[in-house]
Scaffold this motif. Sequence first.
Motif, PDB file in Angstrom:
ATOM      1  N   LEU A 190       5.758   9.525  -4.283  1.00 53.05           N
ATOM      2  CA  LEU A 190       5.269   8.679  -3.063  1.00 53.05           C
ATOM      3  C   LEU A 190       4.054   7.712  -3.607  1.00 53.05           C
ATOM      4  O   LEU A 190       4.087   6.599  -3.170  1.00 53.05           O
ATOM      5  CB  LEU A 190       5.011   9.658  -2.202  1.00 53.05           C
ATOM      6  CG  LEU A 190       4.801   8.670  -0.750  1.00 53.05           C
ATOM      7  CD1 LEU A 190       5.798   7.664  -0.284  1.00 53.05           C
ATOM      8  CD2 LEU A 190       4.316   9.785   0.368  1.00 53.05           C
ATOM      9  N   LYS A 191       3.097   8.401  -4.233  1.00 56.73           N
ATOM     10  CA  LYS A 191       1.963   7.725  -4.748  1.00 56.73           C
ATOM     11  C   LYS A 191       2.407   6.421  -5.628  1.00 56.73           C
ATOM     12  O   LYS A 191       1.853   5.484  -5.386  1.00 56.73           O
ATOM     13  CB  LYS A 191       0.985   8.741  -5.335  1.00 56.73           C
ATOM     14  CG  LYS A 191       0.121   9.432  -4.755  1.00 56.73           C
ATOM     15  CD  LYS A 191      -1.014  10.160  -5.525  1.00 56.73           C
ATOM     16  CE  LYS A 191      -2.052  10.719  -4.660  1.00 56.73           C
ATOM     17  NZ  LYS A 191      -2.921  11.519  -5.524  1.00 56.73           N
ATOM     18  N   PHE A 192       3.118   6.784  -6.558  1.00 60.26           N
ATOM     19  CA  PHE A 192       3.564   5.722  -7.577  1.00 60.26           C
ATOM     20  C   PHE A 192       4.285   4.672  -6.533  1.00 60.26           C
ATOM     21  O   PHE A 192       3.895   3.391  -6.948  1.00 60.26           O
ATOM     22  CB  PHE A 192       4.250   6.140  -8.706  1.00 60.26           C
ATOM     23  CG  PHE A 192       4.971   5.410  -9.489  1.00 60.26           C
ATOM     24  CD1 PHE A 192       4.047   4.874 -10.195  1.00 60.26           C
ATOM     25  CD2 PHE A 192       6.223   4.782  -9.434  1.00 60.26           C
ATOM     26  CE1 PHE A 192       4.544   3.880 -11.284  1.00 60.26           C
ATOM     27  CE2 PHE A 192       6.846   3.910 -10.314  1.00 60.26           C
ATOM     28  CZ  PHE A 192       6.036   3.449 -11.200  1.00 60.26           C
ATOM     29  N   ILE A 193       5.168   4.921  -5.860  1.00 55.61           N
ATOM     30  CA  ILE A 193       5.961   4.101  -5.306  1.00 55.61           C
ATOM     31  C   ILE A 193       5.180   3.129  -4.387  1.00 55.61           C
ATOM     32  O   ILE A 193       5.313   1.904  -4.372  1.00 55.61           O
ATOM     33  CB  ILE A 193       7.465   4.408  -4.658  1.00 55.61           C
ATOM     34  CG1 ILE A 193       8.254   4.932  -5.672  1.00 55.61           C
ATOM     35  CG2 ILE A 193       8.012   3.467  -3.457  1.00 55.61           C
ATOM     36  CD1 ILE A 193       9.220   5.843  -4.930  1.00 55.61           C
ATOM     37  N   ALA A 194       4.233   3.981  -3.599  1.00 60.54           N
ATOM     38  CA  ALA A 194       3.332   3.078  -2.600  1.00 60.54           C
ATOM     39  C   ALA A 194       2.425   2.046  -3.263  1.00 60.54           C
ATOM     40  O   ALA A 194       2.115   0.879  -2.891  1.00 60.54           O
ATOM     41  CB  ALA A 194       2.924   3.950  -1.658  1.00 60.54           C
ATOM     42  N   ALA A 195       1.832   2.768  -4.580  1.00 61.48           N
ATOM     43  CA  ALA A 195       1.032   1.830  -5.124  1.00 61.48           C
ATOM     44  C   ALA A 195       1.647   0.580  -5.740  1.00 61.48           C
ATOM     45  O   ALA A 195       1.039  -0.336  -5.815  1.00 61.48           O
ATOM     46  CB  ALA A 195       0.389   2.594  -6.374  1.00 61.48           C
ATOM     47  N   CYS A 196       2.955   0.606  -6.143  1.00 62.15           N
ATOM     48  CA  CYS A 196       3.627  -0.577  -6.629  1.00 62.15           C
ATOM     49  C   CYS A 196       3.896  -1.383  -5.543  1.00 62.15           C
ATOM     50  O   CYS A 196       3.864  -2.592  -5.676  1.00 62.15           O
ATOM     51  CB  CYS A 196       4.966  -0.073  -7.253  1.00 62.15           C
ATOM     52  SG  CYS A 196       4.635   0.751  -8.885  1.00 62.15           S
ATOM     53  N   TYR A 197       4.343  -1.040  -4.373  1.00 59.84           N
ATOM     54  CA  TYR A 197       5.173  -1.899  -3.329  1.00 59.84           C
ATOM     55  C   TYR A 197       4.278  -2.076  -2.211  1.00 59.84           C
ATOM     56  O   TYR A 197       4.847  -2.852  -1.300  1.00 59.84           O
ATOM     57  CB  TYR A 197       6.414  -1.505  -3.172  1.00 59.84           C
ATOM     58  CG  TYR A 197       7.429  -1.409  -4.460  1.00 59.84           C
ATOM     59  CD1 TYR A 197       7.608  -2.471  -5.196  1.00 59.84           C
ATOM     60  CD2 TYR A 197       7.602  -0.073  -4.844  1.00 59.84           C
ATOM     61  CE1 TYR A 197       8.456  -2.495  -6.339  1.00 59.84           C
ATOM     62  CE2 TYR A 197       8.405  -0.052  -6.137  1.00 59.84           C
ATOM     63  CZ  TYR A 197       8.782  -1.255  -6.831  1.00 59.84           C
ATOM     64  OH  TYR A 197       9.433  -1.331  -7.947  1.00 59.84           O
ATOM     65  N   TYR A 198       3.412  -1.216  -1.784  1.00 55.02           N
ATOM     66  CA  TYR A 198       2.855  -1.300  -0.303  1.00 55.02           C
ATOM     67  C   TYR A 198       2.234  -2.733  -0.065  1.00 55.02           C
ATOM     68  O   TYR A 198       2.583  -3.517   0.927  1.00 55.02           O
ATOM     69  CB  TYR A 198       1.757  -0.393  -0.254  1.00 55.02           C
ATOM     70  CG  TYR A 198       1.224  -0.436   1.110  1.00 55.02           C
ATOM     71  CD1 TYR A 198       1.732   0.387   2.319  1.00 55.02           C
ATOM     72  CD2 TYR A 198      -0.062  -1.053   1.403  1.00 55.02           C
ATOM     73  CE1 TYR A 198       1.028   0.192   3.386  1.00 55.02           C
ATOM     74  CE2 TYR A 198      -0.598  -1.094   2.771  1.00 55.02           C
ATOM     75  CZ  TYR A 198      -0.161  -0.453   3.588  1.00 55.02           C
ATOM     76  OH  TYR A 198      -0.572  -0.334   4.936  1.00 55.02           O
ATOM     77  N   ASP A 199       1.536  -3.348  -0.943  1.00 49.48           N
ATOM     78  CA  ASP A 199       0.929  -4.678  -0.857  1.00 49.48           C
ATOM     79  C   ASP A 199       1.660  -5.721  -0.641  1.00 49.48           C
ATOM     80  O   ASP A 199       1.738  -6.709   0.147  1.00 49.48           O
ATOM     81  CB  ASP A 199      -0.138  -5.076  -2.045  1.00 49.48           C
ATOM     82  CG  ASP A 199      -1.600  -4.193  -1.842  1.00 49.48           C
ATOM     83  OD1 ASP A 199      -1.575  -3.301  -0.920  1.00 49.48           O
ATOM     84  OD2 ASP A 199      -1.977  -4.153  -2.713  1.00 49.48           O
ATOM     85  N   ALA A 200       3.066  -5.383  -1.367  1.00 50.20           N
ATOM     86  CA  ALA A 200       3.965  -6.422  -1.416  1.00 50.20           C
ATOM     87  C   ALA A 200       4.637  -6.498   0.174  1.00 50.20           C
ATOM     88  O   ALA A 200       5.055  -7.715   0.470  1.00 50.20           O
ATOM     89  CB  ALA A 200       4.855  -6.369  -2.506  1.00 50.20           C
ATOM     90  N   ILE A 201       4.968  -5.480   0.485  1.00 49.47           N
ATOM     91  CA  ILE A 201       5.603  -5.309   1.743  1.00 49.47           C
ATOM     92  C   ILE A 201       4.670  -5.671   2.842  1.00 49.47           C
ATOM     93  O   ILE A 201       5.257  -6.393   3.785  1.00 49.47           O
ATOM     94  CB  ILE A 201       5.860  -3.751   2.121  1.00 49.47           C
ATOM     95  CG1 ILE A 201       7.029  -3.375   1.100  1.00 49.47           C
ATOM     96  CG2 ILE A 201       6.501  -3.634   3.630  1.00 49.47           C
ATOM     97  CD1 ILE A 201       7.253  -1.746   0.946  1.00 49.47           C
ATOM     98  N   LYS A 202       3.248  -5.470   2.666  1.00 46.68           N
ATOM     99  CA  LYS A 202       2.512  -6.151   3.918  1.00 46.68           C
ATOM    100  C   LYS A 202       2.480  -7.552   3.781  1.00 46.68           C
ATOM    101  O   LYS A 202       2.476  -8.119   4.816  1.00 46.68           O
ATOM    102  CB  LYS A 202       0.942  -5.560   3.458  1.00 46.68           C
ATOM    103  CG  LYS A 202       0.616  -4.391   3.914  1.00 46.68           C
ATOM    104  CD  LYS A 202       0.398  -4.260   5.456  1.00 46.68           C
ATOM    105  CE  LYS A 202       0.896  -3.094   6.015  1.00 46.68           C
ATOM    106  NZ  LYS A 202       1.022  -2.794   7.375  1.00 46.68           N
ATOM    107  N   HIS A 203       2.768  -8.289   2.432  1.00 47.31           N
ATOM    108  CA  HIS A 203       2.855  -9.542   2.446  1.00 47.31           C
ATOM    109  C   HIS A 203       4.118 -10.289   2.976  1.00 47.31           C
ATOM    110  O   HIS A 203       4.130 -11.077   3.923  1.00 47.31           O
ATOM    111  CB  HIS A 203       2.783 -10.036   1.033  1.00 47.31           C
ATOM    112  CG  HIS A 203       2.856 -11.429   0.966  1.00 47.31           C
ATOM    113  ND1 HIS A 203       1.702 -12.487   1.188  1.00 47.31           N
ATOM    114  CD2 HIS A 203       3.919 -12.340   0.522  1.00 47.31           C
ATOM    115  CE1 HIS A 203       2.397 -13.690   1.273  1.00 47.31           C
ATOM    116  NE2 HIS A 203       3.584 -13.784   0.695  1.00 47.31           N
TER     117      HIS A 203
END
Length: 499
Positions: A247-260
């Motif tokens: 979860l940490k790895f996936i969120a670190a990769c994609y969270y900012d992108a999803i926010k955008h």
Amino acid sequence: MKDKYILNKFRKCFGQTLKIYDSSLVSHCGNRFFLAKEGHQKFLYIIGNEAYGRLEEFRGKPIGSIEIDGYDLIAGKAELNHINLKLMQEIFPHLNPSLCGLKPSFGTGDRLGMVTPAHVGSFRGRKIFPYFCQQSVRELNKTGRSWQESIRDSIWGVFEAGYKNPFGADADHVKDMGDLNAAIKNGFTMFTIDPSDFIANGLGNEENREISKRYDSIVEKKEIERSYLGKKITIGKEVLQFDLDSLKFIAACYYDAIKHVVKCYKFIEENKEGNFDFEVSMDETESAISPLAHIFITGELQRNEVNFQNLALRYPGVWEKAVDYCGDIEGFSKELKTHAQVAKKFGPYKLSLHSGSEKFSVFPIFSEETGGLFHIKTSGTSWLESLRTIAAVNPVLFKDIYDYALNNYEEEKKSYHISTGLSSVPAITRFSRDEYGGLLDKKECRQMLHVTYGAILTATKQENYIFRDTIYKVLDENEPVHYRHITENIDKHLDLVRI
Ligand SMILES: [Zn+2]
């Protein structure tokens, strides 16, 4: 009065100097509208009792009158600009791009803005929704065209071909609000948001500190943990589960992108009248997106109330422009099956396949595994067919283009994922003129010509284009051959799509 009869009369009076596109003919309130070419320029022609009034509205010019059954009808012509297109769209609603939703769909980019009628030819009689206008920001920048020109040219092409079924207009790989705003204003119906600038590429296990740092900076991390941590998700025969590390790895990769993506989605909602189709494209990432990451991306988009129809993932294997898929097709097929199950379970939404040009070995699998819930994009493949036409009808021009492209290849390939190195592209002097067309079938040459279109189309010498105007002129003079090449090539793609 029969439409055809009127058109024949018009042809008798004006046909010597015009090429009339019979298929474009439509009528409204006693006026006939059609497209014809005078020299190298296409115009909208109007004939009818009230043509004077119409011509004034379209800022056109009368060209004469035609006597039909004792009536004098006025004939005139107007320009194919965007103001006249708007007027035509009011009179003929089928000229407006419309929504696709979850129907199987396929996009064809038209980098030159002149091949939409040929694309139309490929879609007749098929149960697949076409995006005749599919325009990426990168292509606009490279060709020096605008959003308005792109959608205008495509829709006049739809008119020329006499296509009356629904079609869409996709603003592709949009990264910022400026482009998004322009695409909205110009009537695009689908928006493909590319958040790749916000994806943390290349985070590996060895970069635990970077992962933790990024993860800890997520304000909503408690909410994210509540939503995903420890949950068991059954996908087919597999059970997937988020542990804290994944979860940490996936969120670190994609969270900012999803926010955008969420920000862009809200912007469209606020600024566009009516509904729209929405795609999230995560296809240009460095590594393939795992099914677990897919579930997270979907979950976060839904948590933020993003109503998306398409999701483009980076699938395993090598997806280079202008050539078929490279990699383990069995492995791809297995992974795709899982992604398709995720898309059905949590959607349904469509999986989108980018860089679809020439991916012949993939189309049957992609369309079947997704059970019709798919969208496919191609673009550069039509540009290569334009070059194939030039190779056939004007080998001297083709040679010059090829040489120029080769000289600019190193620079131009930077914005694409391309493995062909400069040294593996053969010099054209090794080939005879008859062999030029065959170069378009060689992987190295295809890739080189696929990515150098911007340099070719915008090259200038003493403020004049070196190739651009000549390319348009030559393709226009050889329109039937050009259209045939384009249609046959898109047919080859569509024939492999199973619905
Ligand atoms: Zn893409």
